[in-house]
Write an enzyme that holds these catalytic residues in place. Structure first.
Site, PDB file in Angstrom:
ATOM      1  N   CYS A  91      -3.313   5.340  -3.305  1.00 22.53           N
ATOM      2  CA  CYS A  91      -4.217   4.322  -2.522  1.00 22.53           C
ATOM      3  C   CYS A  91      -3.607   3.095  -2.473  1.00 22.53           C
ATOM      4  CB  CYS A  91      -5.438   4.420  -3.246  1.00 22.53           C
ATOM      5  SG  CYS A  91      -6.836   3.384  -2.460  1.00 22.53           S
ATOM      6  N   CYS A 254      -6.036  -0.369   5.144  1.00 20.13           N
ATOM      7  CA  CYS A 254      -5.715   0.968   4.511  1.00 20.13           C
ATOM      8  C   CYS A 254      -3.898   0.932   4.340  1.00 20.13           C
ATOM      9  CB  CYS A 254      -5.905   2.123   5.224  1.00 20.13           C
ATOM     10  SG  CYS A 254      -5.456   3.787   4.670  1.00 20.13           S
TER      11      CYS A 254
END
Length: 333
Positions: A91, A254
């Site tokens: 992530c 992201c």
């Protein structure tokens, strides 16, 4: 009241997206590698993800990271990533949040003006370079795991949408890359429900008809992210809405999605090494990416991406479970 469960965490947000960084209360997760720990967490400890990510302690777009002792001798910390959609191999926004917390909570040796932190993640080694000013992390650049294009200009038949052109790339997770024009939608937050529904329909079709499979990381065999790209996006500035299973948007640009997008653009010959790439989220926040090297993953051409962004600590908390709580593992509503 003696709590049945007590977990201490520091909350942050990275360009708008939360990361709940778990410091203690979970213990060491079994496993010889960080991916084995991720798989063990999925099989045996997923109730703790629900406890921390779902309501009433979290919300439908919550994300987090569990700090662990590293399994590699060349790393400072290990990380298992958790969010509403599950346990991720990597992530990017979460790593920027983790690095910020590690510096500002003095959980690593802090050096100004730059502190380097080596992180053991389920997807592999990730190096965070933290700009530090008077003890504060002012920005973080992560060198991500190798990223690559799985398929370019494929077509998937999607119920309600018909034949949808897409590409699929890996940037720490698998991402379907779809032009919003291809599904007849505008880049407009007033259309967010329609955009989310289109993203979910596309990821469901891919997972049913042509699921991806990482050649080296066990258990990475699905697509839970669809990057819906705004008109006018190119290899210098790209805007997108990132739809994520089971039905929410990434607030940040992201990090792993930026890595996947850069890998796709490199495969097209549009993004060379060393060129800045700005990726903008649905709320207007930005990461700056750059490809720094070419490499291979299981014989496939790949690239090494870096991502630069910022995170801010938003709170410090101890999450507890009262033995009489009727929702011991939280709930989804």
């Amino acid at each position: 009241m003696i709590p049945a469960r007590r977990i201490r965490a520091v909350d942050s947000h990275t360009e708008g997206m939360p990361t709940r960084v778990v410091l203690d209360g979970i213990g060491e997760i079994p496993g010889a590698t960080m991916n084995e720990r991720r798989l063990h967490f999925i099989a045996h400890l997923d109730h703790l993800r629900h406890f921390l990510m779902d309501e009433p302690r979290g919300h439908p777009a919550m994300s987090g990271a569990v700090l662990q002792r590293p399994t590699r001798p060349d790393c400072d910390w290990g990380v298992v990533y958790i969010e509403v959609s599950g346990c991720l191999p990597m992530c990017g926004h979460g790593t920027i949040g983790v690095a910020t917390v590690l510096v500002e909570e003095r959980l690593v040796a802090v050096v100004e003006p730059v502190t380097t932190i080596r992180l053991d993640t389920p997807a592999g080694l990730v190096v965070a370079t933290v700009a530090v000013d008077e003890g504060r992390a002012t920005s973080v650049t992560i060198e991500n795991v190798p990223s690559w294009t799985d398929r370019l200009d494929a077509v998937i038949e999607v119920p309600g949408l018909g034949a949808v052109p897409y590409s699929l790339a890996f940037g720490g997770n698998f991402y379907a890359l779809v032009d919003l024009d291809a599904v007849g939608l505008s880049f407009d937050r007033a259309r967010q429900r329609d955009i989310a529904d289109a993203g979910l329909a596309i990821m469901n079709a891919i997972n049913e008809q042509a699921p991806p499979h990482h050649p080296e990381i066990e258990g990475v065999d699905h697509c839970h992210h669809v990057e819906l790209i705004a008109p006018g996006s190119d290899a210098r500035l790209s805007r997108h809405a990132m739809a994520i299973h089971p039905g929410w948007f990434d607030r940040s640009p992201c990090g792993t999605g930026t890595s996947a997008r850069m890998a796709e653009l490199h495969s097209r010959g549009e993004l060379p090494l060393g060129q800045d790439f700005v990726n903008e989220s649905f709320i207007g926040s930005r990461f700056v990416g750059r490809l720094v090297a070419e490499t291979e993953v299981a014989g496939r051409p790949a690239v090494v991406p870096t991502i630069t962004g910022r995170a801010w600590i938003t709170g410090r908390a101890e999450y507890v479970l009262d033995p009489t709580d009727p929702f011991p593992d939280g709930f989804v509503f």
